[in-house]
Design an enzyme around this catalytic site. Structure first.
Site, PDB file in Angstrom:
ATOM      1  N   ASN A  14       4.518  -0.157   9.694  1.00 15.27           N
ATOM      2  CA  ASN A  14       3.716  -1.344   9.970  1.00 15.27           C
ATOM      3  C   ASN A  14       3.939  -1.882  11.386  1.00 15.27           C
ATOM      4  O   ASN A  14       2.986  -2.251  12.087  1.00 15.27           O
ATOM      5  CB  ASN A  14       4.067  -2.430   8.960  1.00 15.27           C
ATOM      6  CG  ASN A  14       2.880  -3.269   8.514  1.00 15.27           C
ATOM      7  OD1 ASN A  14       2.916  -3.873   7.448  1.00 15.27           O
ATOM      8  ND2 ASN A  14       1.817  -3.340   9.304  1.00 15.27           N
ATOM      9  N   ARG A  36       1.609   8.948   6.098  1.00 14.03           N
ATOM     10  CA  ARG A  36       1.586   7.990   4.998  1.00 14.03           C
ATOM     11  C   ARG A  36       1.513   8.697   3.647  1.00 14.03           C
ATOM     12  O   ARG A  36       2.120   8.254   2.666  1.00 14.03           O
ATOM     13  CB  ARG A  36       0.402   7.028   5.172  1.00 14.03           C
ATOM     14  CG  ARG A  36       0.555   6.015   6.297  1.00 14.03           C
ATOM     15  CD  ARG A  36       1.573   4.943   5.966  1.00 14.03           C
ATOM     16  NE  ARG A  36       1.166   4.119   4.838  1.00 14.03           N
ATOM     17  CZ  ARG A  36       0.699   2.873   4.944  1.00 14.03           C
ATOM     18  NH1 ARG A  36       0.584   2.296   6.130  1.00 14.03           N
ATOM     19  NH2 ARG A  36       0.383   2.173   3.875  1.00 14.03           N
ATOM     20  N   GLY A  77       0.818  -1.204   0.000  1.00 14.43           N
ATOM     21  CA  GLY A  77       0.000   0.000   0.000  1.00 14.43           C
ATOM     22  C   GLY A  77       0.850   1.251   0.000  1.00 14.43           C
ATOM     23  O   GLY A  77       2.031   1.233   0.357  1.00 14.43           O
ATOM     24  N   HIS A 130      -7.567  -5.238   9.149  1.00 11.54           N
ATOM     25  CA  HIS A 130      -6.383  -5.798   8.507  1.00 11.54           C
ATOM     26  C   HIS A 130      -5.123  -5.606   9.346  1.00 11.54           C
ATOM     27  O   HIS A 130      -4.128  -6.286   9.122  1.00 11.54           O
ATOM     28  CB  HIS A 130      -6.207  -5.122   7.138  1.00 11.54           C
ATOM     29  CG  HIS A 130      -5.302  -5.833   6.191  1.00 11.54           C
ATOM     30  ND1 HIS A 130      -5.484  -7.142   5.801  1.00 11.54           N
ATOM     31  CD2 HIS A 130      -4.190  -5.401   5.524  1.00 11.54           C
ATOM     32  CE1 HIS A 130      -4.539  -7.480   4.941  1.00 11.54           C
ATOM     33  NE2 HIS A 130      -3.739  -6.453   4.764  1.00 11.54           N
TER      34      HIS A 130
END
Length: 286
Positions: free
Chosen positions: A48, A188, A40, A266
């Site tokens: 992460n 991000r 992504g 997720h």
């Protein structure tokens, strides 16, 4: 104190330079744990798994690796399917660092790379913990592409992706939308819009689109060959790789077990932080 900079390392992995974070106990005999992040826009090892590093570093020599085409690692054009390419780079890094064998945690894209490690470099793998892994999950009931993948594709395809598109994508990764803060979106988005990151993302994506390699990404066809103890973990509310994707892997992997986190998407390492950490440590210890 464990920080981004204090744990930052770079080493050769074959003909690549891989960036990673490393921390662990003082004693040299600590078992090794390697974590491979998901994909992504704006993804990296620290993004992460950075918050999980202090917990694991108390017990393991822990490496969070920026996979090829991500973070501060090189961003080459893969010469094979991405899962195999990343696994080969990881194996080369282990050789460079003198690591004979390690436990692996792989999230999403990194889960596919961890599976390929097990298949292509079995002697380097001890146990596998796969978090909603790519390649080996098959959506038996959920439609493809999933909501999360559609959001990812929309961001990647935009000539000028927006912060709103980034927020829409990140929101599909969690069950609790309050976790998608303005600060996270900005972090991000800034990483994703870096020119080198955009090149890396495009090259990674192109490897999946290459018809000569697509069959090699269907890891579920080889799941029966995974010879390592494997813990599959899933968030019940995952909107990227939904829970029904676990069923074929659970049936096919000879030594597999499944743990499902309720009220979790997720990112189990974030939404089920304490439970995930304890579950992983216990699995690797016994």
């Amino acid at each position: 104190m464990i920080t981004y900079e204090s744990t930052s390392r770079t080493a050769k992995a074959g003909n690549l330079n891989l960036h990673f974070h490393e921390a662990g106990p003082d004693h040299p005999d600590a078992p090794v744990l390697i974590l491979l992040h998901g994909g992504g826009p704006g993804a990296s090892a620290w993004s992460n798994f950075g918050p999980n590093l202090p917990f694991f570093a108390e017990r393991f020599r822990t490496l969070l690796i920026d996979q090829p085409c991500y973070g501060r690692s090189d961003k080459p054009e893969p010469d094979r399917d991405y899962f195999s390419f990343s696994a080969a780079a990881t194996a080369a890094l282990m050789d460079e660092l003198g690591i004979a064998k390690a436990h692996f945690i792989g999230n999403s894209l990194g889960g596919g790379a961890a599976v390929r490690m097990s298949l292509d470099h079995p002697g380097k793998v001890d146990k596998l913990l796969l978090m909603s892994p790519g390649g080996i999950s098959v959506n038996l009931f959920s439609a493809d592409p999933t909501e999360g993948i559609r959001r990812l594709i929309a961001f990647a395809a935009a000539a000028e992706p927006t912060r709103e598109q980034m927020r829409a994508f990140l929101t599909t990764l969690v069950h609790d939308p309050s976790l998608v803060t303005d600060a996270l979106v900005e972090e991000r988005y800034t990483q994703a819009m870096d020119p080198d990151a955009r090149i890396g993302g495009a090259r990674m994506g192109a490897s999946f689109a290459n018809p000569a390699w697509q069959q090699d990404t269907l890891l579920w066809r080889e799941a029966h060959r995974i010879g390592h103890p494997t813990l599959l973990t899933w968030g019940r509310e995952d909107r990227v790789n939904p829970l029904d994707g676990a069923l074929l892997a659970l049936k096919a992997i000879p030594d597999a077990r499944l743990h499902v986190f309720p009220r979790c998407g997720h990112w189990a390492q974030t939404e089920a932080f304490d439970d995930f950490n304890r579950l992983a440590a216990d699995f690797f210890a016994h």
